[in-house]
Design an enzyme around this catalytic site. Structure first.
Site, PDB file in Angstrom:
ATOM      1  N   LYS A  49       0.809  -1.228   0.000  1.00  0.00           N
ATOM      2  CA  LYS A  49       0.000   0.000   0.000  1.00  0.00           C
ATOM      3  C   LYS A  49       0.843   1.279   0.000  1.00  0.00           C
ATOM      4  CE  LYS A  49      -4.500  -1.440   1.526  1.00  0.00           C
ATOM      5  NZ  LYS A  49      -4.320  -2.856   1.944  1.00  0.00           N
ATOM      6  N   GLU A 107      -9.565   7.440   4.169  1.00  0.00           N
ATOM      7  CA  GLU A 107     -10.484   6.574   4.906  1.00  0.00           C
ATOM      8  C   GLU A 107      -9.773   5.242   5.075  1.00  0.00           C
ATOM      9  OE1 GLU A 107     -10.565   6.670   1.610  1.00  0.00           O
ATOM     10  OE2 GLU A 107     -10.377   4.505   1.334  1.00  0.00           O
ATOM     11  N   SER A 149       1.451  -9.855  -1.208  1.00  0.00           N
ATOM     12  CA  SER A 149       1.131  -8.434  -0.997  1.00  0.00           C
ATOM     13  C   SER A 149       1.521  -7.901   0.386  1.00  0.00           C
ATOM     14  CB  SER A 149      -0.360  -8.197  -1.236  1.00  0.00           C
ATOM     15  OG  SER A 149      -1.150  -9.046  -0.420  1.00  0.00           O
TER      16      SER A 149
HETATM   17  C1  LIG Z   1      -5.188  -3.894   1.622  1.00  0.00           C
HETATM   18  C2  LIG Z   1      -4.505  -5.154   1.306  1.00  0.00           C
HETATM   19  C3  LIG Z   1      -4.914  -5.974   0.222  1.00  0.00           C
HETATM   20  C4  LIG Z   1      -6.118  -5.684  -0.607  1.00  0.00           C
HETATM   21  O1  LIG Z   1      -6.064  -4.502  -1.344  1.00  0.00           O
HETATM   22  P1  LIG Z   1      -5.832  -4.469  -2.918  1.00  0.00           P
HETATM   23  O2  LIG Z   1      -6.136  -3.067  -3.290  1.00  0.00           O
HETATM   24  O3  LIG Z   1      -6.779  -5.456  -3.536  1.00  0.00           O
HETATM   25  O4  LIG Z   1      -4.433  -4.844  -3.177  1.00  0.00           O
HETATM   26  C5  LIG Z   1      -4.178  -7.118  -0.051  1.00  0.00           C
HETATM   27  N1  LIG Z   1      -3.100  -7.466   0.696  1.00  0.00           N
HETATM   28  C6  LIG Z   1      -2.693  -6.720   1.741  1.00  0.00           C
HETATM   29  C7  LIG Z   1      -1.509  -7.180   2.521  1.00  0.00           C
HETATM   30  C8  LIG Z   1      -3.375  -5.541   2.085  1.00  0.00           C
HETATM   31  O5  LIG Z   1      -2.954  -4.817   3.133  1.00  0.00           O
END
Ligand SMILES: *Cc1c(COP(=O)(O)O)cnc(C)c1O
Length: 393
Positions: free
Chosen positions: A89, A111, A377
């Site tokens: 993020k 938000e 992610s």
């Molecule tokens: C917020 C988050 C997501 C989901 O958000 P996307 O916009 O779909 O990427 C996925 N993995 C992690 C670790 C997150 O913090």
């Protein structure tokens, strides 16, 4: 790029900017300025430098040997979990805070649902010495205490949204209301490839550093830039958009998005938008949306807070519609098992969101020596409570 946004902010039939008239000046300023600003050499240089020195990019493309042996394919993990703050993020919040500075804004609002985007926003505000207000549902604040305290420690003000269900949707309304009253000095940082145009395109561009790096890294590791498959989880879709971005026109690369099926897609407790959704308007854009017959948004459910969203970004609605991206879904149980498996096989505890992408490995037909990239992610530290409650390890 044939899957790119058009000049009206549409991806095929999805996208656009469905906003109250009061927000026109804010959105119009962004629409006119964003490409001019982010394509400047000086902007790119500062963005790249911060990604390198502050976020820790490039993140490794790690060959997961034991996971590969188990699934009989060559599996690489793109280690977004190693970014500063523990997830992808921050790539976007760095980009947007630089954009806000270029637009001469002094204040930032955001938000947040589970608090991950709020933390990434509070982080870059501290970095730039900018005032930061994060709106968060009162219910979410109680559920996500550690992230509330992180934001406060970073100097942000966390404002409870006390209307409606007191969750993400209500926090979004409050942030919008704030922005309407403070259009000249405030920038609103949205956390995924959602919202009115130009947000989805802007966020996808900032996150596209992920696939740019995969191309370079895979070239040097395997002598080719193209893997056979790329797998990513989808909440709003920003990490997936980033991982797919520079491969969209390479049709030989199979792109796989994994949504959260919660307790199962027929259970009434799921967040799998492409399975359960219909076209509708959510948070300022036309997209696929989980809704009742008469268009009321259906409450989504997933064990993972980051995937618990009733829509997907318009770019993904389009990629699903035209068949460029294949959508799978993984249940809570499948994701938790995949999370424990990665912990045991590779010594990496994944975020439960990312564990949904890993769960796809046991659903796909894999050929021996196929090269697969999974976008990891985020890291699982924030999810320890959920792992403990689940208990089966
Ligand atoms: C917020 C988050 C997501 C989901 O958000 P996307 O916009 O779909 O990427 C996925 N993995 C992690 C670790 C997150 O913090």
């Amino acid at each position: 790029m044939k899957y790119d946004v058009d000049s009206n902010g549409y991806y095929g039939q999805f996208g656009g900017a469905f906003i109250p008239e009061m927000l026109y000046p804010n959105i119009e300023e962004l629409r006119e300025q964003y490409l001019k600003i982010i394509e400047k050499e000086s902007f790119k240089a500062e963005f790249d430098d911060l990604l390198k020195q502050y976020v820790g990019r490039p993140t490794p493309l790690y060959f997961a040997k034991r996971l590969s042996e188990k699934y009989k394919a060559k599996i690489y993990l793109k280690r977004e979990d190693l970014c500063h703050t523990g997830a992808h993020k921050v790539n976007n919040t760095i980009g947007q805070i630089l954009l806000a500075k270029a637009l001469n804004k002094q204040k930032i609002i955001a938000e947040t649902g589970a608090g991950q985007h709020g933390v990434a926003t509070a982080t870059v505000c501290a970095l730039m010495g900018m005032e930061c207000i994060v709106y968060m549902g009162e219910v979410d604040m109680a559920r996500q205490r550690p992230n509330v305290e992180r934001m406060r420690l970073l100097g942000a003000e966390v404002v409870p949204a006390k209307s409606g269900s007191r969750t993400l949707k209500d926090a979004t309304n409050e942030a919008m209301r704030h922005w309407i009253s403070n259009p000249t000095d405030t920038h609103y940082i949205i956390g995924s490839v959602v919202g009115p145009h130009p947000y989805p395109d802007m966020v996808a561009r900032f996150q596209s550093v992920i696939s740019a790096e995969i191309r370079t890294q895979l070239s040097s590791l395997e002598g080719r830039a193209l893997p056979d498959k790329i797998i990513a989880c989808v909440g709003g879709g920003s990490n997936a958009a980033g991982a797919f971005y520079h491969y969209l026109n390479d049709e030989r690369v199979e792109l796989i998005a994994v949504e959260a099926a919660g307790k199962g897609n027929e259970s009434g407790k799921s967040a799998a938008t492409t399975v359960l959704g219909k076209p509708g308007v959510l948070h300022g854009s036309k997209t696929l949306l989980m809704q009742t017959e008469d268009g009321q948004v259906v409450e989504p459910y997933s064990i993972s807070a980051g995937l618990d969203y009733p829509g997907i970004g318009p770019i993904h609605a389009h990629l699903f519609d035209v068949g460029r991206v294949k959508f799978e879904s993984a249940t809570d149980q499948e994701a938790m098992e995949a999370g424990v498996e990665l912990s045991r096989l590779e010594g990496i505890i994944p975020a439960i969101e990312s564990a949904h992408a890993l769960a796809a490995l046991s659903k796909l037909e894999l050929k021996a020596d196929e090269i697969i990239v999974i976008n990891l992610s985020g890291r699982g530290d924030k999810d320890l409570e959920t792992y403990i409650k689940w208990g089966k390890y």
